[in-house]
Design a protein around this motif. Structure first.
Motif, mmCIF file in Angstrom:
data_model
loop_
_atom_site.group_PDB
_atom_site.id
_atom_site.type_symbol
_atom_site.label_atom_id
_atom_site.label_comp_id
_atom_site.label_asym_id
_atom_site.label_seq_id
_atom_site.Cartn_x
_atom_site.Cartn_y
_atom_site.Cartn_z
ATOM 1 N N THR A 267 -1.494 20.570 -4.099
ATOM 2 C CA THR A 267 -1.105 19.161 -4.031
ATOM 3 C C THR A 267 -2.310 18.261 -4.270
ATOM 4 O OG1 THR A 267 -1.488 18.998 -1.641
ATOM 5 C CG2 THR A 267 0.743 19.622 -2.353
ATOM 6 N N ALA A 268 -2.019 17.043 -4.617
ATOM 7 C CA ALA A 268 -3.031 15.981 -4.706
ATOM 8 C C ALA A 268 -2.420 14.715 -4.127
ATOM 9 C CB ALA A 268 -3.473 15.744 -6.143
ATOM 10 N N GLU A 269 -3.267 13.887 -3.515
ATOM 11 C CA GLU A 269 -2.777 12.664 -2.867
ATOM 12 C C GLU A 269 -3.532 11.447 -3.390
ATOM 13 O OE1 GLU A 269 -2.017 12.406 1.582
ATOM 14 O OE2 GLU A 269 -3.729 11.030 1.377
ATOM 15 N N LEU A 270 -2.791 10.436 -3.742
ATOM 16 C CA LEU A 270 -3.351 9.146 -4.158
ATOM 17 C C LEU A 270 -2.959 8.085 -3.140
ATOM 18 C CD1 LEU A 270 -2.270 9.061 -7.933
ATOM 19 C CD2 LEU A 270 -4.357 10.033 -6.975
ATOM 20 N N LYS A 271 -3.842 7.106 -2.936
ATOM 21 C CA LYS A 271 -3.490 5.931 -2.147
ATOM 22 C C LYS A 271 -3.701 4.706 -3.017
ATOM 23 C CE LYS A 271 -4.216 7.908 2.421
ATOM 24 N NZ LYS A 271 -4.980 7.854 3.694
ATOM 25 N N LEU A 272 -2.649 3.909 -3.148
ATOM 26 C CA LEU A 272 -2.630 2.762 -4.044
ATOM 27 C C LEU A 272 -2.544 1.474 -3.245
ATOM 28 C CD1 LEU A 272 -1.581 5.200 -5.807
ATOM 29 C CD2 LEU A 272 -0.157 3.546 -6.996
ATOM 30 N N ASN A 273 -3.134 0.422 -3.792
ATOM 31 C CA ASN A 273 -3.032 -0.903 -3.206
ATOM 32 C C ASN A 273 -2.634 -1.885 -4.299
ATOM 33 O OD1 ASN A 273 -4.259 -3.681 -2.273
ATOM 34 N ND2 ASN A 273 -4.067 -2.406 -0.452
ATOM 35 N N ILE A 274 -1.547 -2.616 -4.068
ATOM 36 C CA ILE A 274 -0.979 -3.526 -5.066
ATOM 37 C C ILE A 274 -0.977 -4.941 -4.500
ATOM 38 C CG2 ILE A 274 1.099 -4.101 -6.378
ATOM 39 C CD1 ILE A 274 1.812 -1.037 -6.067
ATOM 40 N N ARG A 275 -1.436 -5.905 -5.279
ATOM 41 C CA ARG A 275 -1.449 -7.307 -4.863
ATOM 42 C C ARG A 275 -0.672 -8.141 -5.876
ATOM 43 N NH1 ARG A 275 -5.196 -7.775 -0.266
ATOM 44 N NH2 ARG A 275 -5.845 -5.611 -0.020
ATOM 45 N N THR A 276 0.267 -8.944 -5.382
ATOM 46 C CA THR A 276 1.071 -9.814 -6.238
ATOM 47 C C THR A 276 1.386 -11.111 -5.497
ATOM 48 O OG1 THR A 276 3.109 -8.739 -5.446
ATOM 49 C CG2 THR A 276 2.152 -7.907 -7.498
ATOM 50 N N TYR A 277 1.877 -12.118 -6.250
ATOM 51 C CA TYR A 277 2.235 -13.395 -5.641
ATOM 52 C C TYR A 277 3.721 -13.719 -5.732
ATOM 53 C CZ TYR A 277 -2.742 -14.539 -5.449
ATOM 54 O OH TYR A 277 -4.083 -14.535 -5.168
ATOM 55 N N ALA B 271 0.858 -1.183 0.000
ATOM 56 C CA ALA B 271 0.000 0.000 0.000
ATOM 57 C C ALA B 271 0.895 1.233 0.000
ATOM 58 C CB ALA B 271 -0.912 0.003 1.216
ATOM 59 N N LEU B 272 0.593 2.168 -0.893
ATOM 60 C CA LEU B 272 1.450 3.344 -1.083
ATOM 61 C C LEU B 272 0.636 4.627 -1.011
ATOM 62 C CD1 LEU B 272 3.412 2.104 -4.256
ATOM 63 C CD2 LEU B 272 4.149 1.907 -1.867
ATOM 64 N N LYS B 273 1.260 5.665 -0.477
ATOM 65 C CA LYS B 273 0.691 7.009 -0.547
ATOM 66 C C LYS B 273 1.556 7.838 -1.490
ATOM 67 C CE LYS B 273 1.180 10.279 2.639
ATOM 68 N NZ LYS B 273 1.015 11.082 3.881
ATOM 69 N N VAL B 274 0.903 8.420 -2.490
ATOM 70 C CA VAL B 274 1.604 9.235 -3.487
ATOM 71 C C VAL B 274 1.142 10.682 -3.332
ATOM 72 C CG1 VAL B 274 1.897 9.690 -5.958
ATOM 73 C CG2 VAL B 274 1.826 7.318 -5.109
ATOM 74 N N THR B 275 2.088 11.572 -3.164
ATOM 75 C CA THR B 275 1.773 13.002 -3.104
ATOM 76 C C THR B 275 2.328 13.695 -4.339
ATOM 77 O OG1 THR B 275 1.913 12.945 -0.683
ATOM 78 C CG2 THR B 275 1.931 15.115 -1.730
ATOM 79 N N LEU B 276 1.431 14.318 -5.087
ATOM 80 C CA LEU B 276 1.801 15.052 -6.296
ATOM 81 C C LEU B 276 1.811 16.545 -5.991
ATOM 82 C CD1 LEU B 276 -0.537 13.070 -8.706
ATOM 83 C CD2 LEU B 276 1.948 12.830 -8.553
ATOM 84 N N TYR B 277 2.857 17.214 -6.448
ATOM 85 C CA TYR B 277 3.031 18.639 -6.137
ATOM 86 C C TYR B 277 2.827 19.491 -7.387
ATOM 87 C CZ TYR B 277 5.065 16.819 -1.841
ATOM 88 O OH TYR B 277 5.259 16.166 -0.657
ATOM 89 N N GLY B 278 1.875 20.398 -7.288
ATOM 90 C CA GLY B 278 1.640 21.339 -8.379
ATOM 91 C C GLY B 278 1.886 22.763 -7.914
ATOM 92 N N LYS B 279 1.092 23.663 -8.443
ATOM 93 C CA LYS B 279 1.179 25.076 -8.058
ATOM 94 C C LYS B 279 -0.247 25.627 -8.017
ATOM 95 C CE LYS B 279 2.920 29.564 -9.650
ATOM 96 N NZ LYS B 279 3.585 30.262 -10.770
ATOM 97 N N GLY B 280 -0.652 26.112 -6.843
ATOM 98 C CA GLY B 280 -2.014 26.578 -6.673
ATOM 99 C C GLY B 280 -2.271 27.921 -7.338
ATOM 100 N N ALA B 281 -3.546 28.134 -7.674
ATOM 101 C CA ALA B 281 -3.941 29.415 -8.277
ATOM 102 C C ALA B 281 -5.469 29.516 -8.230
ATOM 103 C CB ALA B 281 -3.445 29.524 -9.713
#
Length: 421
Positions: A263-273, A198-208
């Motif tokens: 900013t924007a934040e994504l939360k990802l979930n990855i499943r593998t074997y 499980a990952l948290k991704v933070t993307l950085y932009g510029k507000g306006a």
């Protein structure tokens, strides 16, 4: 280790299970109490206290506070194998919508995965095994684990010296209630449950201001493009014969319609074997997240942070064969099935890996058979049968508890040394 190859007869199991009708009402009351008072990972103080009290009342040697709120117990009953029986007891941040009279009274917290059922079943099995100790020899150890839902509880207990306290087991046995008809038991040998990242991704932009997008670097658009591109990882970068799941479970950005956020934040979930597939997916996520940020003109590289991780749960083939043979003798051939691999995750396997013991981890049904059959006939089982983590998930109390108690008792006797009485 020759004792590990003994086989309990059906008479011995029947002798222990004869006590079950006397305990059913108490176990049902316990289950309802636990369901009404759920607690989040590493905060299961009330639950741990109830469990510890019952274990002491059974005469077991009890250790509390393992890995934070974990509880372990030992009953030495002569020479023989040392077995570990495991249940987890944390709840989820879910608002219950079952409408049950014993529904959660804790706002926003629910036993939506059935861990309350696991606790009731293991305590029920321990009661039978302790009362029937004249029928078996060996050392019985029980682990009530916190924080399964965040993948941290098993490792925390191991790191806190679990095996120094209870000894190293010869086998690890665990079970999980599932959206299957009550009375069915399923177990898959080999890699039965997936690894999770499980990952948290933070993307950085510029507000306006929303009226001047030319003055901004819009992280909402950046996030949307990233989400869409991530959908190609499994479909275009993982071979058809392999398995992977990549889910974006959360996307959060902004506070108002006319403000472009920074900013924007994504939360990802990855499943593998497998290790190679896991490495490929993680590398693709990193490449895509960083690439979309660069294409958008982000002035700062995105952050990719781990939230939690579960290893693959691998069932030992010999342990599964031996345990399922006992289930078939007791429940009947038609009640035992191989459900195949599941992309859910579990940290119970850590107890086996850390101790070097074989693992057998199975599922048992908790849905009213008639309800399930009708939904299956109508082709609506996926829609009408609530699954684990649903706010509507509500296992049928009976016969689910009895099946879980019987399964854990039968499994334990499979590995303990039988005694002639």
């Amino acid at each position: 280790m020759s004792d590990m190859h003994s086989t309990p007869d059906i008479t011995t199991l029947g002798a222990l299970l004869a006590r079950l009708p006397q305990t059913r009402d108490d176990l049902a009351d316990l289950y309802r109490d636990l369901h009404t008072h759920p607690e989040l990972p590493f905060a299961e103080t009330r639950t741990a206290g109830l469990v510890a009290t019952r274990l002491r009342d059974l005469g077991l040697e009890v250790t509390t506070g393992l890995g934070g709120t974990g509880v372990a117990a030992v009953l030495a009953n002569g020479p023989g194998p040392r077995i570990l029986l495991r249940a987890d007891f944390d709840a989820l941040p879910v608002q219950e919508q079952t409408g049950l009279p014993y529904a959660s009274t804790t706002e926003g917290v629910m036993h939506a995965c059935g861990h309350d059922m696991h606790v009731a079943c293991l305590l029920g099995a321990l009661d039978l095994l302790v009362a029937g100790r004249a029928h078996w020899a060996g050392t019985l150890t029980a682990v009530f684990q916190p924080a399964e839902e965040i993948g941290g509880g098993a490792q925390a207990m191991v790191d806190d010296g679990l095996f120094d306290r209870i000894g190293t087991p010869d086998v690890v046995l665990g079970q999980h209630v599932a959206p299957l008809p009550a009375g069915l038991i399923g177990c898959d040998p080999g890699p039965a449950l997936a690894a999770t990242d499980a990952l948290k991704v933070t993307l950085y932009g510029k507000g306006a201001h929303g009226s001047r997008p030319e003055a901004a670097i819009d992280p909402v658009v950046m996030a949307a493009a990233t989400v869409m591109r991530l959908q190609t990882v499994v479909s275009r970068e993982i071979a058809g014969g392999e398995t992977a799941v990549l889910t974006v479970g959360a996307l959060n950005a902004g506070t108002k319609d006319n403000i472009i956020p920074g900013t924007a934040e994504l939360k990802l979930n990855i499943r593998t074997y497998t290790g190679p597939v896991r490495a490929a997916v993680l590398a693709a996520v990193k490449r895509i997240v960083e690439g979309e940020a660069a294409v958008a003109g982000a002035t700062r590289a995105p952050d990719i942070e781990p939230i939690d991780t579960y290893p693959v749960l691998v069932n030992d083939e010999d342990a599964v064969a031996r345990t399922l043979a006992a289930f078939r003798r007791h429940f009947g051939e038609e009640s035992v099935l191989d459900p195949g691999r599941a992309t859910g995750s579990e940290d119970c396997g850590i107890f086996a890996t850390a101790s070097g013991a074989p693992l057998c981890y199975w599922f048992f049904g908790g849905i009213d058979p008639d309800t399930y059959r009708k939904a299956q006939t109508a082709g609506t089982a996926d829609r009408d049968i609530p699954s684990n983590h649903s706010p509507h998930f509500a296992p049928l109390i009976e016969p689910t508890i009895s099946i879980g108690v019987e399964a854990m008792t039968a499994a334990a006797l499979t590995w303990l040394t039988p005694r002639q009485t």
